[in-house]
Design a protein around this motif. Structure first.
Motif, PDB file in Angstrom:
ATOM      1  N   ALA A 232       0.832  -1.216   0.000  1.00 46.64           N
ATOM      2  CA  ALA A 232       0.000   0.000   0.000  1.00 46.64           C
ATOM      3  C   ALA A 232       0.859   1.255   0.000  1.00 46.64           C
ATOM      4  CB  ALA A 232      -0.938  -0.007   1.203  1.00 46.64           C
ATOM      5  N   ARG A 233       1.983   1.231   0.704  1.00 42.82           N
ATOM      6  CA  ARG A 233       2.883   2.388   0.721  1.00 42.82           C
ATOM      7  C   ARG A 233       3.615   2.556  -0.604  1.00 42.82           C
ATOM      8  NH1 ARG A 233       7.045   1.929   3.422  1.00 42.82           N
ATOM      9  NH2 ARG A 233       6.869  -0.113   4.424  1.00 42.82           N
ATOM     10  N   LEU A 234       4.028   1.446  -1.198  1.00 42.30           N
ATOM     11  CA  LEU A 234       4.837   1.525  -2.417  1.00 42.30           C
ATOM     12  C   LEU A 234       4.005   1.719  -3.678  1.00 42.30           C
ATOM     13  CD1 LEU A 234       7.402  -1.371  -1.758  1.00 42.30           C
ATOM     14  CD2 LEU A 234       7.791   1.093  -1.514  1.00 42.30           C
ATOM     15  N   GLU A 235       2.800   1.133  -3.704  1.00 36.54           N
ATOM     16  CA  GLU A 235       1.985   1.112  -4.914  1.00 36.54           C
ATOM     17  C   GLU A 235       2.846   0.757  -6.133  1.00 36.54           C
ATOM     18  OE1 GLU A 235      -0.187   4.816  -5.240  1.00 36.54           O
ATOM     19  OE2 GLU A 235      -1.854   3.939  -4.126  1.00 36.54           O
ATOM     20  N   PRO A 236       3.404  -0.439  -6.160  1.00 34.32           N
ATOM     21  CA  PRO A 236       4.326  -0.812  -7.235  1.00 34.32           C
ATOM     22  C   PRO A 236       3.642  -0.901  -8.593  1.00 34.32           C
ATOM     23  CG  PRO A 236       3.742  -2.728  -5.932  1.00 34.32           C
ATOM     24  CD  PRO A 236       3.166  -1.545  -5.210  1.00 34.32           C
ATOM     25  N   ASP A 237       4.386  -0.567  -9.628  1.00 43.41           N
ATOM     26  CA  ASP A 237       3.880  -0.722 -10.994  1.00 43.41           C
ATOM     27  C   ASP A 237       3.945  -2.185 -11.423  1.00 43.41           C
ATOM     28  OD1 ASP A 237       3.670   2.196 -11.575  1.00 43.41           O
ATOM     29  OD2 ASP A 237       5.831   2.091 -11.265  1.00 43.41           O
ATOM     30  N   VAL A 238       4.948  -2.894 -10.909  1.00 50.34           N
ATOM     31  CA  VAL A 238       5.153  -4.307 -11.242  1.00 50.34           C
ATOM     32  C   VAL A 238       5.416  -5.082  -9.962  1.00 50.34           C
ATOM     33  CG1 VAL A 238       6.605  -5.974 -12.469  1.00 50.34           C
ATOM     34  CG2 VAL A 238       6.130  -3.742 -13.502  1.00 50.34           C
ATOM     35  N   VAL A 239       4.792  -6.247  -9.858  1.00 48.77           N
ATOM     36  CA  VAL A 239       5.092  -7.178  -8.769  1.00 48.77           C
ATOM     37  C   VAL A 239       5.496  -8.506  -9.387  1.00 48.77           C
ATOM     38  CG1 VAL A 239       4.208  -8.445  -6.775  1.00 48.77           C
ATOM     39  CG2 VAL A 239       3.436  -6.102  -7.194  1.00 48.77           C
TER      40      VAL A 239
END
Length: 352
Positions: A232-239
């Motif tokens: 939730a803090r990072l909101e990554p574009d890719v996991v």
């Protein structure tokens, strides 16, 4: 010669013993084995939970994460004695399906593929082995101590290729990646992320041992908090998911940036139940144009991508992933987990 064998489907059958010398046919290399890596699939085969022996036999030579040195090469081939090589794991089905016919045998549609050391073909866990020149890939000599990392690197090379292909359905310029799991697959996924210039984060439950330091040496940020908090803090574009743990899978899916892509490489155990808000996940996937894709195995293109990535990597960093080297005669030790294991390797050439 000595080889590491098992009877698939029967636990307690792992053994080191004499097997016949390979007899390379036309278009095949004779290779002196240097080492094999041990992964979760090998452990499942040894535990009797997975694997298929060659037709008409009970036992199989295991080992699919290979590394060897060419002893004899066919005339006029692209290989020479002394070349450092790995063998490709999967072979296309003999029918073949349309995917296999086009060289995409990692995407076989009818399940009739075979795999070295896993499904119906002997693996690379022997002092010498043979391999077709079409299914061997050379490595930079600088990778002589770490080249058995090639096969796991192909898995993440394919995963990143899948991410790029999905992303290219529209404008795609990812900035941040979250890698779930700091085992060999996760750390190699992070390596390729860093090589692409992404702000790379790794989440693993381990708080001590070598993993945090390996991540830091790569230039990645290491986390060990709850997935919902971190994602939730990072909101990554890719996991890139490399654990197969249900809570991590769904926590990642629920917390990507808009138009986020989650690539699953970890295999979840069956039978474990998890309560999820399926409606909210469905809503977010649709309204944010998110995507979830599974990825497994690799074809020749991914082996070449992996060879390139390893060739560019810091060799000392790659070596740090190998936390134990066990000689073939003591191979049983490689299947007993240690708390600080990252990658365990079995050496085939008498070294340790």
């Amino acid at each position: 010669m000595q080889a590491l064998t098992v009877q698939p489907g029967k636990a307690g059958t792992l053994a080191v013993g004499e097997v016949e010398e390979p007899d390379p046919g036309p278009g095949e290399l004779l290779v002196d084995g240097l080492a094999i890596g041990v992964c979760g699939t090998d452990k499942e085969i040894v535990a009797g939970q997975y694997g298929w022996p060659p037709p008409g036999r009970e036992s199989m030579v295991i080992g699919h994460e290979s590394l060897g040195r060419v002893a004899v090469a066919p005339p006029n081939s692209a290989f020479s004695p002394g070349d450092l090589v790995v063998g490709v794991v999967r072979r296309p089905d003999p029918v073949p399906c349309r995917a296999c016919a086009h060289g995409e045998f990692d995407m076989c549609r009818n399940g009739r593929y075979t795999e070295r050391g896993i499904k119906e073909i002997d693996g690379y866990g022997s002092q010498r082995w043979s391999v077709e020149t079409d299914y061997a890939v050379t490595l930079d000599e600088a990778l002589a101590e770490v080249g058995m990392l090639m096969e796991p690197a192909t898995i993440v090379a394919k995963a990143w290729e899948q991410v790029r292909r999905v992303g290219q359905r529209a404008y795609f310029e990812p900035q941040r990646a979250l890698i779930l799991g700091a085992g060999p697959i996760g750390l190699l996924a992070a390596l390729l992320s860093v090589q692409q210039g992404l702000d790379t984060h790794i989440l693993d439950r381990v708080t001590d041992g070598p993993k945090p330091g390996i991540a830091a040496a790569l230039g990645a940020t290491y986390h060990h908090n709850d997935i919902d908090d971190v994602a939730a803090r990072l909101e990554p574009d890719v996991v890139i998911e490399a654990t197969g743990a249900g809570p991590l899978v769904f926590g990642a899916i629920a917390n990507t940036a808009t138009y986020g892509i989650v690539c699953l490489t970890g295999v979840s155990p069956a039978g474990r139940k998890l309560r999820i808000d399926a409606g909210t996940i469905n809503r977010e996937l649709v309204l944010e144009n998110d995507a979830v894709v599974g990825s497994v195995n690799a074809n020749l293109r991914h082996y070449r991508q992996a060879a390139d990535a390893l060739g560019k990597a810091d060799k000392d960093w790659l070596a740090s992933l190998i936390t134990r080297r066990i000689p073939l005669q003591r191979a049983q030790e490689a299947f007993a987990a240690h708390s600080d294991d990252v990658k365990v390797v079995i050496t085939l050439d008498g070294s340790s």
